[in-house]
Design a protein around this motif. Structure first.
Motif, short mmCIF file in Angstrom:
data_model
loop_
_atom_site.label_atom_id
_atom_site.label_comp_id
_atom_site.label_asym_id
_atom_site.label_seq_id
_atom_site.Cartn_x
_atom_site.Cartn_y
_atom_site.Cartn_z
N HIS A 85 1.61 101.22 25.17
CA HIS A 85 2.01 100.69 23.93
C HIS A 85 2.07 99.13 24.02
CE1 HIS A 85 4.98 99.24 20.85
NE2 HIS A 85 4.02 99.73 20.14
N LEU A 86 1.39 98.56 23.22
CA LEU A 86 1.42 97.19 22.83
C LEU A 86 2.25 96.63 21.63
CD1 LEU A 86 -2.45 96.26 23.74
CD2 LEU A 86 -0.27 95.87 25.04
N ASP A 87 3.25 95.95 21.80
CA ASP A 87 4.20 95.60 20.50
C ASP A 87 3.92 94.53 20.11
OD1 ASP A 87 6.48 95.05 19.22
OD2 ASP A 87 7.86 96.08 20.48
N PHE A 88 3.41 94.24 18.94
CA PHE A 88 2.77 93.11 18.16
C PHE A 88 4.12 92.32 17.78
CE2 PHE A 88 -1.12 95.72 16.53
CZ PHE A 88 -1.49 95.55 17.94
N LYS A 89 5.19 92.99 17.22
CA LYS A 89 6.31 92.29 16.64
C LYS A 89 6.93 91.67 17.90
CE LYS A 89 8.42 91.49 12.94
NZ LYS A 89 9.60 92.65 12.31
N ARG A 90 7.27 92.15 19.12
CA ARG A 90 7.83 91.56 20.24
C ARG A 90 6.80 90.30 20.38
NH1 ARG A 90 7.59 91.34 25.50
NH2 ARG A 90 5.98 93.22 25.45
N LEU A 91 5.73 90.59 20.59
CA LEU A 91 4.80 89.43 21.36
C LEU A 91 4.55 88.51 20.46
CD1 LEU A 91 2.40 91.94 22.95
CD2 LEU A 91 3.78 90.46 24.17
N THR A 92 4.37 88.56 18.99
CA THR A 92 4.12 87.67 18.25
C THR A 92 4.96 87.27 16.93
OG1 THR A 92 2.91 89.07 16.52
CG2 THR A 92 1.47 88.37 18.63
#
Length: 389
Positions: free
Chosen positions: A85-92
């Motif tokens: 999983h790639l977590d957009f909200k956490r990363l950006t």
């Protein structure tokens, strides 16, 4: 007849530009070759970047989007059955919104009609005249009669096969193109999505994508040969092949059913430069095409609209031409970044006919680096949710 801006093409980019201009009191007429029903019958993806959502809000047409759209805070990537999983909200700090392009177009048509803005349908034989002068105009046929529309500016939002790009002399434009040795076979089914986020899958049988339109409408894709035809694939064969390419846990959960639409899309990267000639400006597919990997097509068209809308607003409200003078430069800077991301992401996920064992190992290492390295994940997420305008 006269208007301030002629917009050629009644798809989402042309309609969005027209609605934004209308909200600033700038008159624009939209010319569309087909009927409204035909335009709304097109099946297109609908992953909206933050920037496009902001433009819809500024245009006053985001109410249904926020009510019915699906917020996706990340995505799933798999390699030979292993999914991460790639977590957009956490990363950006930003998500994307899944909301069909057809619904974007419908909202824009409804808004345009509600204010009585002029849209001309079933327009044929459009010709752009004197775009390199201060007095451009457009002629077209409609219902057997020729019409002329004088204007200050022309926005070419009429797609790759439209007339706008062709109106720029070959001596004045340069085209860059890459064609890919495969296509995407897409199937639409009235079934619940297999996952609440998109799944991008790299398998030894080729690429697959699981996406959604709403809670009971799913869109699935598999990489296929360019020589294939949709009729070559029965529903049973499609579902069997999709199951082979996605993680086993997802294959077990997959709900299948009759497909209501199948089509094959070739993959292409294309850019023409410049995106302005005199008082003619190119937007969206008229100027550039990206592979569908990463959902940049509609979003890149929206960034063009942002730059052109603000340039025209600056011209009419401040009598300053800086925005339109720099339109092509600014738009192309972002276009090429989107092209790079779509090209790289396509290379990460697909099987190419000439890949050597070394190439496959490099592809696997690239995916592993994305899985394990947070800096790479952040770079991916920043591109996916949309680079700033």
């Amino acid at each position: 007849m006269r208007t301030q801006v002629v917009i050629i093409g009644g798809g989402p980019s042309g309609l969005l530009l027209g609605q934004l201009l209308h909200r600033r009191g700038i008159e624009a007429v939209v010319l569309e070759r087909k009927t409204r029903d035909y335009v709304l019958g097109r099946i297109r993806a609908g992953v909206l970047e933050t920037g496009l959502v902001g433009l819809m809000e500024e245009a006053g047409v985001a109410e249904r989007l926020h009510r019915e759209g699906y917020v996706h805070e990340g995505t799933q990537i798999s390699l030979n059955g292993e999914m991460f999983h790639l977590d957009f909200k956490r990363l950006t700090g930003k998500p994307v919104i899944v909301y069909g392009q057809t619904e974007v177009t419908r909202d824009l048509y409804d808004a345009r009609e509600s204010v009585g803005a002029r849209t001309e349908f079933e327009v044929d034989h459009v010709v752009i005249h004197d775009a390199d002068s201060d007095h451009p105009f457009v002629t077209y046929d409609q219902h057997g009669q020729q019409q002329r529309l004088d204007c200050d500016f022309i926005a070419g939002c009429d797609g790759f096969h439209g007339v706008s790009r062709q109106a720029i002399p070959l001596s004045m434009r340069r085209e860059y193109e890459k064609t890919y040795p495969f296509g995407w076979l897409g199937a639409l089914s009235e079934t619940p999505p297999v996952h609440d986020e998109l799944i991008y899958a790299n398998s030894d049988r080729g690429f697959a994508l699981c996406s959604m339109r709403n809670a009971n409408l799913s869109r699935y894709y598999i990489q296929c040969a360019l020589s294939d035809h949709p009729g070559d694939w029965t529903d049973k064969a499609f579902w069997q092949e999709l199951r082979r390419r996605i993680p086993a846990e997802m294959a077990e959960k997959l709900v299948t059913g009759p497909t209501i639409e199948k089509s094959i899309a070739p993959l292409r990267s294309f850019v023409t430069e410049p995106m302005r000639w005199g008082r003619l400006f190119l937007c969206g597919d008229a100027a550039h095409i990206v592979p569908p990997t990463g959902a940049k097509g509609l979003n890149t068209a929206a960034s063009d609209v942002h730059y052109l809308y603000n340039g025209l607003r600056q011209f009419y409200e401040e009598r300053d031409s800086e925005g339109i003078d720099r339109y092509s430069e600014r738009a192309l800077l972002r276009v090429w970044k989107a092209e790079r991301f779509s090209w790289w992401f396509s290379g990460l996920l697909h099987r190419y006919p000439d890949q050597s064992p070394f190439d496959l190992k490099m592809q696997q290492a690239d995916i592993a680096f994305l899985r394990d390295n947070e800096a790479q994940q952040r770079a991916f997420a920043e591109n996916y949710v949309g680079l700033p305008y």
